[in-house]
Motif scaffolding. Structure first.
Motif, PDB file in Angstrom:
ATOM      1  N   GLN A   1       0.824  -1.204   0.000  1.00  0.00           N
ATOM      2  CA  GLN A   1       0.000   0.000   0.000  1.00  0.00           C
ATOM      3  C   GLN A   1       0.861   1.259   0.000  1.00  0.00           C
ATOM      4  O   GLN A   1       1.760   1.429   0.824  1.00  0.00           O
ATOM      5  CB  GLN A   1      -0.908  -0.005   1.222  1.00  0.00           C
ATOM      6  CG  GLN A   1      -1.790   1.224   1.365  1.00  0.00           C
ATOM      7  CD  GLN A   1      -2.632   1.168   2.637  1.00  0.00           C
ATOM      8  OE1 GLN A   1      -2.564   0.210   3.384  1.00  0.00           O
ATOM      9  NE2 GLN A   1      -3.408   2.201   2.874  1.00  0.00           N
TER      10      GLN A   1
ATOM     11  N   THR B   1      -6.478  -5.522  -6.848  1.00  0.00           N
ATOM     12  CA  THR B   1      -5.657  -4.340  -6.577  1.00  0.00           C
ATOM     13  C   THR B   1      -5.307  -3.662  -7.887  1.00  0.00           C
ATOM     14  O   THR B   1      -4.827  -4.305  -8.819  1.00  0.00           O
ATOM     15  CB  THR B   1      -4.355  -4.718  -5.845  1.00  0.00           C
ATOM     16  OG1 THR B   1      -4.670  -5.307  -4.580  1.00  0.00           O
ATOM     17  CG2 THR B   1      -3.478  -3.497  -5.623  1.00  0.00           C
TER      18      THR B   1
ATOM     19  N   GLN C   1      -2.410   4.677  -1.906  1.00  0.00           N
ATOM     20  CA  GLN C   1      -2.616   4.629  -0.457  1.00  0.00           C
ATOM     21  C   GLN C   1      -3.966   4.014  -0.092  1.00  0.00           C
ATOM     22  O   GLN C   1      -4.117   3.419   0.965  1.00  0.00           O
ATOM     23  CB  GLN C   1      -2.524   6.048   0.130  1.00  0.00           C
ATOM     24  CG  GLN C   1      -1.113   6.583   0.233  1.00  0.00           C
ATOM     25  CD  GLN C   1      -0.309   5.945   1.365  1.00  0.00           C
ATOM     26  OE1 GLN C   1      -0.804   5.091   2.084  1.00  0.00           O
ATOM     27  NE2 GLN C   1       0.931   6.365   1.506  1.00  0.00           N
TER      28      GLN C   1
ATOM     29  N   SER D   1      -5.348   1.410  -0.867  1.00  0.00           N
ATOM     30  CA  SER D   1      -5.383  -0.039  -1.118  1.00  0.00           C
ATOM     31  C   SER D   1      -4.860  -0.782   0.100  1.00  0.00           C
ATOM     32  O   SER D   1      -3.767  -1.356   0.083  1.00  0.00           O
ATOM     33  CB  SER D   1      -4.528  -0.382  -2.351  1.00  0.00           C
ATOM     34  OG  SER D   1      -4.925   0.339  -3.479  1.00  0.00           O
ATOM     35  N   PRO D   2      -5.628  -0.769   1.204  1.00  0.00           N
ATOM     36  CA  PRO D   2      -5.154  -1.413   2.428  1.00  0.00           C
ATOM     37  C   PRO D   2      -4.942  -2.909   2.242  1.00  0.00           C
ATOM     38  O   PRO D   2      -5.736  -3.584   1.603  1.00  0.00           O
ATOM     39  CB  PRO D   2      -6.277  -1.130   3.434  1.00  0.00           C
ATOM     40  CG  PRO D   2      -7.484  -0.851   2.607  1.00  0.00           C
ATOM     41  CD  PRO D   2      -6.972  -0.201   1.360  1.00  0.00           C
TER      42      PRO D   2
END
Length: 239
Positions: free
Chosen positions: A15, A45, A91, A93-94
């Motif tokens: 991330q 993702t 950011q 995309s935990p």
């Protein structure tokens, strides 16, 4: 975090992380960025590929999977259009975890973590594992090649200096869903798919290197093989 990707090596992007190959793409050479989702969950993702100041980034969706067993998502880049490329996981995309490397007749220069082997042009079947890169320099005559997978869909990319061929056997899912292109690179890529267990094609050596890279998952690579055989003896017998 920024990762130096100048050697095209196998890396892991999380991330908010960016990997940049800065000035190391050669004019007249075609490259492909290979992305595997290693997060261990089913969440896709998106990876943003920045390759030009004047053109928008390319969004590459990397399919989610459990157990790190998904197939690769691909993005082709023409070194004649840019010498620099970066891959970015946003950011937002935990939990993201993407394994990536750059493939071509040149790359990756650093093959740590890649099974990098010379392909014998002997007509025998040679197996593909995940992260397998075969290379060879065929002599200046014709060869017969075959990609085979008895059970699962399997995808491989054959590279020459300024072109690539994506081969898909046992085609179930449209490969174009996981193949993206930066700029005009699509004109340099041929996608060939087969509903059967094999694809056969001819190739002619010209003293330059060819490369074959696995673009599929661990389980889809089981039983997959490539065969390349010289046809020079056949021609000699016909004379």
């Amino acid at each position: 975090m920024s990762i130096n990707w100048n050697e095209g090596q196998l890396i892991t992007l999380g991330q908010g992380e960016t990997a940049t190959c800065n000035g190391n793409l050669n004019n007249g050479q075609l490259y492909c960025l290979f992305f595997y989702n290693a997060a261990g969950n089913d969440a896709d993702t998106n990876v943003s590929i920045v390759w030009s100041n004047s053109q928008p980034p390319v969004q590459v969706p990397v399919p989610g999977t459990t157990g790190n067993k998904g197939k690769a998502a691909l993005c082709f880049i023409d070194g004649s259009e840019t010498n620099t490329v970066s891959a970015n996981v946003l950011q937002g995309s935990p939990g993201a975890k993407i394994q990536a490397f750059i493939g071509s007749v040149k790359m990756p220069i650093n093959t740590q973590g890649i099974e990098n082997r010379q392909l014998p042009l002997d007509g025998d079947r040679h197996s593909f594992n995940k992260f397998t890169r075969y290379y060879a320099v065929p002599e200046t005559h014709w060869y017969a090649a075959q990609l085979q997978s008895n059970i699962n869909q399997f995808i491989s990319v054959q590279f020459a200096e300024h072109q690539a061929e994506v081969k898909v056997v046992n085609s179930v899912v449209d490969p174009n869903l996981v193949i993206k292109y930066a700029g005009s690179s699509q004109s340099l890529v041929k996608v060939e798919k087969s509903d059967s267990q094999s694809i056969a094609w001819n190739l002619q050596g010209n003293g330059q290197q060819l490369v074959w890279i696995n673009a599929d998952s661990v389980q889809d690579s089981q039983g997959a093989s490539i065969t390349v055989q010289s046809l020079s003896n056949v021609y000699a017998e016909q004379r």
